[in-house]
Design a protein around this motif. Structure first.
Motif, PDB file in Angstrom:
ATOM      1  N   GLY A  56      -3.919  17.407   6.509  1.00 21.83           N
ATOM      2  CA  GLY A  56      -3.374  18.390   5.570  1.00 21.83           C
ATOM      3  C   GLY A  56      -4.297  19.581   5.403  1.00 21.83           C
ATOM      4  O   GLY A  56      -3.825  20.712   5.234  1.00 21.83           O
ATOM      5  N   THR A  57      -5.590  19.346   5.446  1.00 21.27           N
ATOM      6  CA  THR A  57      -6.541  20.459   5.294  1.00 21.27           C
ATOM      7  C   THR A  57      -6.463  21.382   6.504  1.00 21.27           C
ATOM      8  O   THR A  57      -6.508  22.605   6.367  1.00 21.27           O
ATOM      9  CB  THR A  57      -7.972  19.911   5.093  1.00 21.27           C
ATOM     10  OG1 THR A  57      -7.938  18.940   4.049  1.00 21.27           O
ATOM     11  CG2 THR A  57      -8.929  21.014   4.705  1.00 21.27           C
ATOM     12  N   ASP A  58      -6.319  20.793   7.697  1.00 18.57           N
ATOM     13  CA  ASP A  58      -6.107  21.619   8.900  1.00 18.57           C
ATOM     14  C   ASP A  58      -4.805  22.403   8.767  1.00 18.57           C
ATOM     15  O   ASP A  58      -4.738  23.578   9.149  1.00 18.57           O
ATOM     16  CB  ASP A  58      -6.011  20.746  10.155  1.00 18.57           C
ATOM     17  CG  ASP A  58      -7.372  20.322  10.679  1.00 18.57           C
ATOM     18  OD1 ASP A  58      -8.393  20.621  10.022  1.00 18.57           O
ATOM     19  OD2 ASP A  58      -7.414  19.676  11.745  1.00 18.57           O
ATOM     20  N   GLU A 152       3.291  27.143   0.691  1.00 15.57           N
ATOM     21  CA  GLU A 152       3.486  25.968  -0.172  1.00 15.57           C
ATOM     22  C   GLU A 152       2.569  24.840   0.295  1.00 15.57           C
ATOM     23  O   GLU A 152       2.632  24.469   1.474  1.00 15.57           O
ATOM     24  CB  GLU A 152       4.916  25.454  -0.075  1.00 15.57           C
ATOM     25  CG  GLU A 152       5.994  26.371  -0.559  1.00 15.57           C
ATOM     26  CD  GLU A 152       7.354  25.734  -0.268  1.00 15.57           C
ATOM     27  OE1 GLU A 152       7.744  24.794  -0.976  1.00 15.57           O
ATOM     28  OE2 GLU A 152       8.014  26.174   0.690  1.00 15.57           O
ATOM     29  N   ASP A 153       1.784  24.268  -0.605  1.00 17.58           N
ATOM     30  CA  ASP A 153       1.045  23.043  -0.281  1.00 17.58           C
ATOM     31  C   ASP A 153       1.897  21.862  -0.760  1.00 17.58           C
ATOM     32  O   ASP A 153       2.012  21.610  -1.961  1.00 17.58           O
ATOM     33  CB  ASP A 153      -0.331  23.036  -0.957  1.00 17.58           C
ATOM     34  CG  ASP A 153      -1.124  21.778  -0.612  1.00 17.58           C
ATOM     35  OD1 ASP A 153      -0.535  20.828  -0.040  1.00 17.58           O
ATOM     36  OD2 ASP A 153      -2.326  21.732  -0.930  1.00 17.58           O
ATOM     37  N   CYS A 154       2.500  21.167   0.217  1.00 15.98           N
ATOM     38  CA  CYS A 154       3.449  20.084  -0.087  1.00 15.98           C
ATOM     39  C   CYS A 154       2.813  18.708   0.097  1.00 15.98           C
ATOM     40  O   CYS A 154       3.538  17.705   0.173  1.00 15.98           O
ATOM     41  CB  CYS A 154       4.654  20.187   0.840  1.00 15.98           C
ATOM     42  SG  CYS A 154       5.453  21.790   0.805  1.00 15.98           S
ATOM     43  N   PHE A 176       1.661  20.150   5.018  1.00 20.08           N
ATOM     44  CA  PHE A 176       1.892  18.758   4.613  1.00 20.08           C
ATOM     45  C   PHE A 176       0.707  17.905   5.043  1.00 20.08           C
ATOM     46  O   PHE A 176       0.093  18.168   6.073  1.00 20.08           O
ATOM     47  CB  PHE A 176       3.146  18.188   5.306  1.00 20.08           C
ATOM     48  CG  PHE A 176       4.402  18.915   4.956  1.00 20.08           C
ATOM     49  CD1 PHE A 176       5.174  18.528   3.874  1.00 20.08           C
ATOM     50  CD2 PHE A 176       4.814  20.003   5.706  1.00 20.08           C
ATOM     51  CE1 PHE A 176       6.338  19.209   3.554  1.00 20.08           C
ATOM     52  CE2 PHE A 176       5.974  20.689   5.385  1.00 20.08           C
ATOM     53  CZ  PHE A 176       6.741  20.293   4.306  1.00 20.08           C
ATOM     54  N   SER A 177       0.435  16.858   4.274  1.00 19.03           N
ATOM     55  CA  SER A 177      -0.582  15.870   4.650  1.00 19.03           C
ATOM     56  C   SER A 177       0.097  14.509   4.792  1.00 19.03           C
ATOM     57  O   SER A 177       0.962  14.158   3.984  1.00 19.03           O
ATOM     58  CB  SER A 177      -1.645  15.766   3.547  1.00 19.03           C
ATOM     59  OG  SER A 177      -2.420  14.590   3.718  1.00 19.03           O
ATOM     60  N   PHE A 178      -0.331  13.748   5.806  1.00 17.43           N
ATOM     61  CA  PHE A 178       0.156  12.367   5.953  1.00 17.43           C
ATOM     62  C   PHE A 178      -0.987  11.377   5.755  1.00 17.43           C
ATOM     63  O   PHE A 178      -0.994  10.285   6.337  1.00 17.43           O
ATOM     64  CB  PHE A 178       0.825  12.184   7.322  1.00 17.43           C
ATOM     65  CG  PHE A 178       1.864  13.219   7.602  1.00 17.43           C
ATOM     66  CD1 PHE A 178       2.947  13.389   6.742  1.00 17.43           C
ATOM     67  CD2 PHE A 178       1.764  14.058   8.706  1.00 17.43           C
ATOM     68  CE1 PHE A 178       3.899  14.371   6.977  1.00 17.43           C
ATOM     69  CE2 PHE A 178       2.709  15.039   8.948  1.00 17.43           C
ATOM     70  CZ  PHE A 178       3.782  15.194   8.080  1.00 17.43           C
ATOM     71  N   THR A 181      -2.283   7.548   1.628  1.00 18.65           N
ATOM     72  CA  THR A 181      -1.745   7.336   0.272  1.00 18.65           C
ATOM     73  C   THR A 181      -0.662   8.361  -0.110  1.00 18.65           C
ATOM     74  O   THR A 181      -0.126   8.294  -1.221  1.00 18.65           O
ATOM     75  CB  THR A 181      -2.855   7.427  -0.793  1.00 18.65           C
ATOM     76  OG1 THR A 181      -3.458   8.728  -0.704  1.00 18.65           O
ATOM     77  CG2 THR A 181      -3.900   6.346  -0.593  1.00 18.65           C
ATOM     78  N   LYS A 182      -0.355   9.284   0.782  1.00 21.25           N
ATOM     79  CA  LYS A 182       0.689  10.266   0.465  1.00 21.25           C
ATOM     80  C   LYS A 182       2.060   9.576   0.452  1.00 21.25           C
ATOM     81  O   LYS A 182       2.226   8.478   0.981  1.00 21.25           O
ATOM     82  CB  LYS A 182       0.692  11.401   1.494  1.00 21.25           C
ATOM     83  CG  LYS A 182      -0.605  12.197   1.523  1.00 21.25           C
ATOM     84  CD  LYS A 182      -0.927  12.827   0.188  1.00 21.25           C
ATOM     85  CE  LYS A 182      -2.119  13.741   0.271  1.00 21.25           C
ATOM     86  NZ  LYS A 182      -3.009  13.638  -0.915  1.00 21.25           N
ATOM     87  N   ASN A 183       3.066  10.265  -0.089  1.00 25.91           N
ATOM     88  CA  ASN A 183       4.401   9.646  -0.176  1.00 25.91           C
ATOM     89  C   ASN A 183       4.922   9.278   1.205  1.00 25.91           C
ATOM     90  O   ASN A 183       5.598   8.264   1.370  1.00 25.91           O
ATOM     91  CB  ASN A 183       5.375  10.579  -0.900  1.00 25.91           C
ATOM     92  CG  ASN A 183       5.037  10.723  -2.374  1.00 25.91           C
ATOM     93  OD1 ASN A 183       3.866  10.709  -2.743  1.00 25.91           O
ATOM     94  ND2 ASN A 183       6.034  10.841  -3.221  1.00 25.91           N
TER      95      ASN A 183
HETATM   96  C1  LIG Z   1      -2.586  18.878  -2.723  1.00 26.02           C
HETATM   97  C2  LIG Z   1      -3.303  18.471  -1.479  1.00 26.02           C
HETATM   98  N1  LIG Z   1      -3.509  19.387  -0.516  1.00 26.02           N
HETATM   99  C3  LIG Z   1      -4.137  19.081   0.622  1.00 26.02           C
HETATM  100  C4  LIG Z   1      -4.620  17.813   0.863  1.00 26.02           C
HETATM  101  C5  LIG Z   1      -5.411  17.568   2.107  1.00 26.02           C
HETATM  102  O1  LIG Z   1      -4.841  16.673   2.971  1.00 26.02           O
HETATM  103  P1  LIG Z   1      -5.741  15.847   4.019  1.00 26.02           P
HETATM  104  O2  LIG Z   1      -6.509  14.826   3.249  1.00 26.02           O
HETATM  105  O3  LIG Z   1      -4.735  15.261   4.954  1.00 26.02           O
HETATM  106  O4  LIG Z   1      -6.634  16.830   4.704  1.00 26.02           O
HETATM  107  C6  LIG Z   1      -4.399  16.814  -0.101  1.00 26.02           C
HETATM  108  C7  LIG Z   1      -4.810  15.398   0.051  1.00 26.02           C
HETATM  109  O5  LIG Z   1      -5.707  14.922   0.529  1.00 26.02           O
HETATM  110  C8  LIG Z   1      -3.739  17.164  -1.298  1.00 26.02           C
HETATM  111  O6  LIG Z   1      -3.525  16.247  -2.266  1.00 26.02           O
END
Ligand SMILES: Cc1ncc(COP(=O)(O)O)c(C=O)c1O
Length: 358
Positions: A56-58, A152-154, A176-178, A181-183
């Protein structure tokens, strides 16, 4: 807070079948599972394109780079969303400014944007926090006349319905992040970017793979390697059809907590398709005392998130003069309690009793 082993046990044979399919295919990255998952998620979210990435950060970093207008270098976001946008934007070399949140939703308050945007701001990031679809239209109304893109950060809200479509389809681009623990969780890290613009999708495609415009041709500077592998894509494909059902169970759990909470606490509601109950968040004037009360009853709790971005030790000097009263007020009062689809009814009862007896 989360017991991932329950879903893994329940889905064991389906996941094993998914692995077998990948092994038999001979593809490990960007193969048929990945292509099918991108198409299926795009269909679910309601965008023309979904592009798989490694986290998700990427997804946030690549999305920011893909939509940042030429000559602009600043990003605006809320400071209560765990620092992911801040990390992504800083890694891309952008500066980050913060706008305060609304007290009733704890999401970015569009009425504060005018005070922080100027001609250097190129992107505003709206986070659908805790599972709630934020008011993207209000943010777009401020940004569009100024040529500012909206992202949008989903990560916490896949499946939530906003005004005009599911989250991820409501602005220029979405992340989106997978994370497990995400939905919708993978069996490791994973992420995706969604957009309905062909040209933005081309940018993302290049940025996620070395800046390539064609194989071995670097047409775009600033590229990197961020891919979602075939195993994760195969798992996510098996899980996506169940997501709406899992989200409904999350809403039921939160709704039980809301109904049973004592008058000293407020459980943020998760009602209807606009909320997917990612986290069960409680507001309480005595947050530490509440956490002790829960711990005495063997109930785990957490805080999402205890330190707002502008107070993080790594950047505090830059933001000393900034005050975000609602963000800081909320950080002192929030407590998260267990919410995940496999939580058993007797466990939900135990948490609800503890919230009621505080
Ligand atoms: C709102 C939100 N944005 C971004 C992230 C980043 O996702 P990732 O951990 O997959 O890099 C997360 C969760 O970790 C998150 O809760």
């Amino acid at each position: 807070m989360n017991d991932l082993s329950r879903a893994l046990e329940d889905e064991h044979s389906s996941l094993s079948d998914a692995f077998d399919e990948v092994l038999a295919s001979g593809w490990l990255v960007q193969g048929p599972q990945h292509a099918a998952f991108e198409a299926e998620l795009a269909d679910f979210v309601g965008t023309t394109h979904v592009l798989g990435v490694a986290s998700g950060t990427d997804a946030l970093e690549i999305a920011l780079r893909a939509v940042m207008p030429a000559g602009r270098t600043a990003v605006v976001t809320a400071a209560n969303c765990g620092g992911y946008t801040t990390t992504a934007a800083r890694r891309a070399g952008y500066t980050v400014r913060y706008a305060d949140i609304a007290k009733d939703t704890l999401c970015l308050d569009a009425s504060h944007l005018a005070a922080v945007v100027d001609e250097s701001v190129g992107v505003v990031v709206v986070t659908h926090l805790y599972g709630r679809a934020a008011d993207v239209a209000a943010v777009r109304a401020v940004c569009e006349p100024l040529g500012i893109a909206v992202l949008e950060d989903c990560a916490q809200a896949l499946g939530a319905q906003g005004a005009g479509g599911r989250v991820g389809s409501l602005a220029d681009i979405a992340a989106f992040s997978f994370y497990p623990t995400k939905n919708l969780g993978a069996l490791g890290d994973g992420g995706a970017v969604a957009t309905s613009s062909d040209s933005i999708a081309d940018e993302v495609r290049a940025l996620r793979q070395y800046g390539w415009s064609a194989k071995y041709t670097i047409g775009r500077d600033g590229g990197r390697n961020s891919r979602l592998d075939e195993m994760q894509a195969a798992v996510l494909r098996r899980r996506l059809p169940r997501l709406d059902g899992w989200n409904e169970r999350r809403r039921q759990v939160v709704t039980t907590y809301v109904a049973r909470a004592s008058s000293r606490i407020e459980v943020l509601p998760a009602v209807g398709p606009g909320h997917v109950g990612h986290l069960g968040v409680v507001l309480c004037d005595s947050a530490d005392e509440l956490r002790r009360h829960l711990a005495e009853r063997s109930i785990r709790s957490d805080v999402h998130y205890p330190i707002p971005d502008h107070r993080q030790p790594a950047f505090i000097e830059e933001y000393r003069a900034i005050e975000l009263p609602v963000t800081e007020w909320a950080a002192q009062r929030i407590v998260s309690v267990p919410v995940f689809p496999e939580l058993r009814d007797d466990e939900v009862e135990r948490v609800a009793d503890a919230l009621g007896s505080f």
